[in-house]
Design a protein around this motif. Sequence first.
Motif, PDB file in Angstrom:
ATOM      1  N   LEU A 157      -7.287  11.587  -0.650  1.00  0.00           N
ATOM      2  CA  LEU A 157      -6.900  10.468   0.209  1.00  0.00           C
ATOM      3  C   LEU A 157      -5.441  10.569   0.621  1.00  0.00           C
ATOM      4  N   GLU A 158      -4.588  11.067  -0.275  1.00  0.00           N
ATOM      5  CA  GLU A 158      -3.195  11.273   0.115  1.00  0.00           C
ATOM      6  C   GLU A 158      -3.079  12.351   1.183  1.00  0.00           C
ATOM      7  N   ILE A 159      -3.776  13.458   0.994  1.00  0.00           N
ATOM      8  CA  ILE A 159      -3.718  14.546   1.969  1.00  0.00           C
ATOM      9  C   ILE A 159      -4.281  14.098   3.319  1.00  0.00           C
ATOM     10  N   ALA A 160      -5.297  13.230   3.282  1.00  0.00           N
ATOM     11  CA  ALA A 160      -5.908  12.734   4.518  1.00  0.00           C
ATOM     12  C   ALA A 160      -5.099  11.626   5.174  1.00  0.00           C
ATOM     13  N   GLY A 161      -4.083  11.121   4.486  1.00  0.00           N
ATOM     14  CA  GLY A 161      -3.288  10.035   5.037  1.00  0.00           C
ATOM     15  C   GLY A 161      -4.033   8.715   5.083  1.00  0.00           C
ATOM     16  N   ALA A 162      -4.951   8.514   4.142  1.00  0.00           N
ATOM     17  CA  ALA A 162      -5.758   7.293   4.135  1.00  0.00           C
ATOM     18  C   ALA A 162      -4.950   6.104   3.620  1.00  0.00           C
ATOM     19  N   ARG A 163      -5.284   4.950   4.142  1.00  0.00           N
ATOM     20  CA  ARG A 163      -4.731   3.706   3.612  1.00  0.00           C
ATOM     21  C   ARG A 163      -5.629   3.237   2.474  1.00  0.00           C
ATOM     22  N   VAL A 164      -5.073   3.155   1.299  1.00  0.00           N
ATOM     23  CA  VAL A 164      -5.846   2.778   0.116  1.00  0.00           C
ATOM     24  C   VAL A 164      -5.479   1.353  -0.266  1.00  0.00           C
ATOM     25  N   PRO A 165      -6.443   0.448  -0.264  1.00  0.00           N
ATOM     26  CA  PRO A 165      -6.134  -0.920  -0.684  1.00  0.00           C
ATOM     27  C   PRO A 165      -5.556  -0.932  -2.097  1.00  0.00           C
ATOM     28  N   PRO A 166      -4.515  -1.710  -2.331  1.00  0.00           N
ATOM     29  CA  PRO A 166      -3.927  -1.760  -3.680  1.00  0.00           C
ATOM     30  C   PRO A 166      -4.936  -2.110  -4.762  1.00  0.00           C
ATOM     31  N   THR A 167      -5.923  -2.934  -4.422  1.00  0.00           N
ATOM     32  CA  THR A 167      -6.926  -3.297  -5.427  1.00  0.00           C
ATOM     33  C   THR A 167      -7.753  -2.089  -5.845  1.00  0.00           C
ATOM     34  N   VAL A 168      -7.928  -1.124  -4.938  1.00  0.00           N
ATOM     35  CA  VAL A 168      -8.658   0.101  -5.268  1.00  0.00           C
ATOM     36  C   VAL A 168      -7.779   1.022  -6.099  1.00  0.00           C
ATOM     37  N   ALA A 169      -6.540   1.230  -5.673  1.00  0.00           N
ATOM     38  CA  ALA A 169      -5.639   2.128  -6.395  1.00  0.00           C
ATOM     39  C   ALA A 169      -5.416   1.667  -7.828  1.00  0.00           C
ATOM     40  N   ARG A 170      -5.407   0.358  -8.033  1.00  0.00           N
ATOM     41  CA  ARG A 170      -5.188  -0.153  -9.397  1.00  0.00           C
ATOM     42  C   ARG A 170      -6.353   0.160 -10.329  1.00  0.00           C
TER      43      ARG A 170
END
Length: 503
Positions: free
Chosen positions: A342-355
């Motif tokens: 997801l970082e390489i793809a430049g995706a926006r990750v909702p904070p609730t997911v990253a946590r």
Amino acid sequence: MNDRALFWLPVLAAFLIGQSQPSAAAAPAAALTGRRPNIILILTDDQGYGDLSCHGNPVLRTPHLDRLHAEGRRFLDFMVSPTCSPTRAALLTGRHEFKSGVTHTIYERERLALSAVTLPALLKQTGYHTGIFGKWHLGDERQYWPDRRGFEEFFIHGAGGIGQTYPGSCGDAPDNHYFSPVILHNGRFVPTTGYCTDVFFTQAITWMERVRGRRPFFAMITPNAPHTPLEVPPEYEALYAGRVPTNVAKFFGMIANLDDNVGRLLARLQVWGLERDTLIIFMNDNGGTQGVRLFNAGMRGQKGTPYWGGVRAASFWRWPGVLPPGDIAPLAAHVDVMPTLLEIAGARVPPTVARQWDGRSLVPLLLEPSAPWPDRCLFTHLGRWPTGKAAAAKYQDCSVRYGPYQMVSAGKTSGIWELYHLPTDPGQTNNLAGRHPELVQKLSACYDRWWEAIQPGLINEMAVGPKINPFKELYWRQFGGAPTPQLLQGMNPQLKFSPDALR
């Protein structure tokens, strides 16, 4: 114990049970972040770490997989789960499989929680085409299908292997086989011609050719080979017949066929001019099976065990012109794949997911293998306890990884921990628990906190499946035919292999 281990013990809690956030070591790196390559993830089924010639196998030859190894970054200590559905759940969610309800490979406990946010779903939102070709094994009921989890294209068999059937929801189309299988393509069954691995790669390549150049694509190619039953084209079995036991010859033949398909894929990328625009990742899903009888890279354990040989996987990352070849030594894991891609793809990750992630981005290590990489605890548990008996299985076939150490409980009841230093003892013959009781105590406390934290995720433990396997029911509706009483009970009398071998 070395000074480094002592230094990091006080920070163990920072990396526990999915509460940790990516550390400073995992900060975004401009050289890879948002590059948006095409991504091809190849995940084989039951091929072990030692089932590659580049890892020292004395008989098996895998020239195309060896090329991925030679031309890419390769993780020397990459951890997965001890069986297939759990590894797939962790890959697609970035967190331990138990937190998404996956504690088994059958009995409804292979179903990925509907609340889970998946890698393909976020890649799709970022503008990627997404497709999966081969094995799914995260739920055969319609609401669990890949198109509900972020894949716009899916071409899959049911259950954990072609032809498998269990009571409840886990089952493939009736009387399916590795040669010319019937495959579920975007919700309808289609007949195919040829060997299953050839079929899956052909379909994946056809789809990539159709979507390439529009937007980047994410293709997940998940052959069921070399999982049992050991059905293999005769010409591939002949490569090893007479040199190794018959079952090993069949198993190696299945891998040789898979290797040729990888070569076919690499050749097509070159024809398309996409080599430098495509990140290829190759992995296996758990420890080996048939091949460990011949070679297991010096490790103890295999599929279904918590030892290193049961959870160490190949992990090759090839991206010509972007990632220079080389080894990466620090401990990494399947839960790291989602944050990384997801970082390489430049995706926006909702904070609730990253946590919710237990993983962290591998971008720093991909750029510089000697980058700072703080140690953390990673947990393994075989699961597969009897229905409703999770509490009694707390210490059954589980382990804790921390830096170079693995702490293992292979008992069936109470937690009697073993401790091994893997760099000096890959065969895990020298139990250091008595010499380092303070480390055992610390890691045991970490494990206890993790076990409590995963309890809310065990949502499938008492699930009751349908009376008829969903794939069979759909097949009969599409093609007609009446189910036999045995099939109505979810058990296919034509299966030619044992339940234990199928799981």
